[in-house]
Design an enzyme around this catalytic site. Structure first.
Site, PDB file in Angstrom:
ATOM      1  N   GLU A 183       1.197   5.828  15.376  1.00  0.00           N
ATOM      2  CA  GLU A 183      -0.262   5.738  15.245  1.00  0.00           C
ATOM      3  C   GLU A 183      -0.676   4.937  14.011  1.00  0.00           C
ATOM      4  OE1 GLU A 183      -1.180   9.986  17.467  1.00  0.00           O
ATOM      5  OE2 GLU A 183      -1.463   9.833  15.310  1.00  0.00           O
ATOM      6  N   HIS A 240      -9.004  13.607  15.069  1.00  0.00           N
ATOM      7  CA  HIS A 240      -7.622  13.483  15.524  1.00  0.00           C
ATOM      8  C   HIS A 240      -6.716  13.633  14.316  1.00  0.00           C
ATOM      9  CE1 HIS A 240      -3.915  11.968  17.237  1.00  0.00           C
ATOM     10  NE2 HIS A 240      -3.792  11.254  16.140  1.00  0.00           N
ATOM     11  N   ASN A 285     -13.567  17.446  19.910  1.00  0.00           N
ATOM     12  CA  ASN A 285     -13.076  18.228  18.766  1.00  0.00           C
ATOM     13  C   ASN A 285     -13.067  17.498  17.429  1.00  0.00           C
ATOM     14  OD1 ASN A 285     -10.990  16.593  19.483  1.00  0.00           O
ATOM     15  ND2 ASN A 285      -9.572  18.220  20.047  1.00  0.00           N
ATOM     16  N   PHE A 333      -8.054  14.524  32.505  1.00  0.00           N
ATOM     17  CA  PHE A 333      -9.154  14.225  31.589  1.00  0.00           C
ATOM     18  C   PHE A 333      -9.001  12.867  30.882  1.00  0.00           C
ATOM     19  CE2 PHE A 333      -6.070  16.955  29.349  1.00  0.00           C
ATOM     20  CZ  PHE A 333      -5.756  16.160  28.248  1.00  0.00           C
ATOM     21  N   TYR A 380      -3.786   7.052  23.134  1.00  0.00           N
ATOM     22  CA  TYR A 380      -3.563   8.241  23.973  1.00  0.00           C
ATOM     23  C   TYR A 380      -2.618   7.968  25.144  1.00  0.00           C
ATOM     24  CZ  TYR A 380      -7.023  11.119  21.533  1.00  0.00           C
ATOM     25  OH  TYR A 380      -7.686  11.875  20.597  1.00  0.00           O
ATOM     26  N   ARG A 403      -3.002  19.304  10.182  1.00  0.00           N
ATOM     27  CA  ARG A 403      -3.176  19.994  11.480  1.00  0.00           C
ATOM     28  C   ARG A 403      -3.764  21.393  11.261  1.00  0.00           C
ATOM     29  NH1 ARG A 403      -2.657  17.370  16.522  1.00  0.00           N
ATOM     30  NH2 ARG A 403      -2.117  19.375  17.443  1.00  0.00           N
ATOM     31  N   LYS A 454     -13.555  11.232  14.927  1.00  0.00           N
ATOM     32  CA  LYS A 454     -13.922  10.731  16.257  1.00  0.00           C
ATOM     33  C   LYS A 454     -15.434  10.473  16.326  1.00  0.00           C
ATOM     34  CE  LYS A 454     -10.120  13.058  18.787  1.00  0.00           C
ATOM     35  NZ  LYS A 454      -9.821  14.141  19.779  1.00  0.00           N
ATOM     36  N   ARG A 458     -12.141  21.947  13.659  1.00  0.00           N
ATOM     37  CA  ARG A 458     -12.441  21.998  15.098  1.00  0.00           C
ATOM     38  C   ARG A 458     -13.113  23.310  15.483  1.00  0.00           C
ATOM     39  NH1 ARG A 458      -6.763  19.398  17.318  1.00  0.00           N
ATOM     40  NH2 ARG A 458      -7.428  17.218  17.426  1.00  0.00           N
TER      41      ARG A 458
HETATM   42  N1  UDP Z   1      -7.841  17.163  25.331  1.00  0.00           N
HETATM   43  C1  UDP Z   1      -8.721  17.783  26.227  1.00  0.00           C
HETATM   44  N2  UDP Z   1      -8.241  18.794  27.019  1.00  0.00           N
HETATM   45  C2  UDP Z   1      -6.951  19.231  26.953  1.00  0.00           C
HETATM   46  C3  UDP Z   1      -6.083  18.625  26.047  1.00  0.00           C
HETATM   47  C4  UDP Z   1      -6.552  17.595  25.237  1.00  0.00           C
HETATM   48  O1  UDP Z   1      -9.899  17.406  26.293  1.00  0.00           O
HETATM   49  O2  UDP Z   1      -6.598  20.162  27.705  1.00  0.00           O
HETATM   50  C5  UDP Z   1      -8.325  16.066  24.483  1.00  0.00           C
HETATM   51  C6  UDP Z   1      -8.782  16.523  23.090  1.00  0.00           C
HETATM   52  O3  UDP Z   1      -9.881  15.722  22.682  1.00  0.00           O
HETATM   53  C7  UDP Z   1      -7.541  16.270  22.267  1.00  0.00           C
HETATM   54  C8  UDP Z   1      -7.017  14.974  22.877  1.00  0.00           C
HETATM   55  O4  UDP Z   1      -7.291  15.118  24.280  1.00  0.00           O
HETATM   56  O5  UDP Z   1      -7.841  16.139  20.882  1.00  0.00           O
HETATM   57  C9  UDP Z   1      -5.540  14.719  22.667  1.00  0.00           C
HETATM   58  O6  UDP Z   1      -4.804  15.797  23.165  1.00  0.00           O
HETATM   59  P1  UDP Z   1      -3.564  16.408  22.381  1.00  0.00           P
HETATM   60  O7  UDP Z   1      -2.876  17.348  23.301  1.00  0.00           O
HETATM   61  O8  UDP Z   1      -2.761  15.317  21.757  1.00  0.00           O
HETATM   62  O9  UDP Z   1      -4.271  17.311  21.248  1.00  0.00           O
HETATM   63  P2  UDP Z   1      -4.427  17.079  19.662  1.00  0.00           P
HETATM   64  O10 UDP Z   1      -3.151  16.470  19.172  1.00  0.00           O
HETATM   65  O11 UDP Z   1      -5.619  16.172  19.457  1.00  0.00           O
HETATM   66  O12 UDP Z   1      -4.660  18.450  19.092  1.00  0.00           O
HETATM   67 MG    MG Z   2      -2.066  14.877  19.856  1.00  0.00          MG
END
Ligand code: UDP
Ligand code: MG
Length: 167
Positions: free
Chosen positions: A136, A125, A122, A58, A50, A91, A10, A108
């Protein structure tokens, strides 16, 4: 099971010169990189990436974040990792979504932060399921940008296609 997964470095990862560190941590997975590129992120791309979070409070800031508007760096690095259990392995190395809850040895956990707004900045992705990875990968890459056959393709003749060539 052999899988493929999408990784994005990112804009915060790029602006803080973390790409090398992130790639070397991911290399511990022994997965293969089968595609990689720098990509500008349009609003449409960010929103498509997203789309499942559209209803979240958010979301508007998240779209700005992925577009690089929060870091004045309007690009991401997109990669596809391929190999045994690729989704879980990546992950695991990436760590939990919330940098405060992520293992301190994860990417992260090491480099993520929470903005004053509450948004999780974080660094990377990583796809979280096979369905998400397929959606994706097809969003970020064309078939010819990937060096293995991941999904079925079809051949099409496109007439009068205008392309840019080296002068
Ligand atoms: N995010 C955030 N607050 C939250 C959940 C998600 O800021 O409570 C942001 C964060 O940058 C995250 C992205 O939204 O990486 C996508 O969310 P997701 O739940 O898909 O998490 P990821 O798959 O990235 O772990
Ligand atoms: Mg996700």
């Amino acid at each position: 099971m052999v899988q493929q997964t999408l990784v994005l470095v990112k804009p915060d990862g790029l602006v803080r010169s973390l790409t090398g560190n992130i790639l070397s941590r991911l290399s511990e997975s022994k997965l293969e990189i089968v595609a990689a590129k720098m990509s500008r992120v349009s609003r449409e791309m960010a929103e498509a990436h997203y789309m499942h979070l559209e209803h979240k409070p958010f979301y508007p800031e998240l779209i700005q974040y992925l577009q690089g508007e929060l870091h004045d760096r309007r690009k991401v690095m997109a990669l596809i990792y391929w190999g045994e259990d690729a989704i879980a392995k990546v992950r695991q190395i990436a760590g939990e979504t919330n940098p405060e809850e992520a293992s301190p040895t994860s990417i992260r956990g090491s480099f993520g932060r929470i903005r004053s707004s509450g948004l999780f900045e974080n660094v990377i992705h990583a796809s979280s399921s096979e369905e998400e990875a397929e959606r994706e990968i097809k969003l970020w890459f064309e078939p010819d940008e990937i060096i293995v056959e991941l999904y079925p393709t079809r051949r099409e003749v496109i007439k009068e296609l205008k392309v840019r060539q080296w002068a």
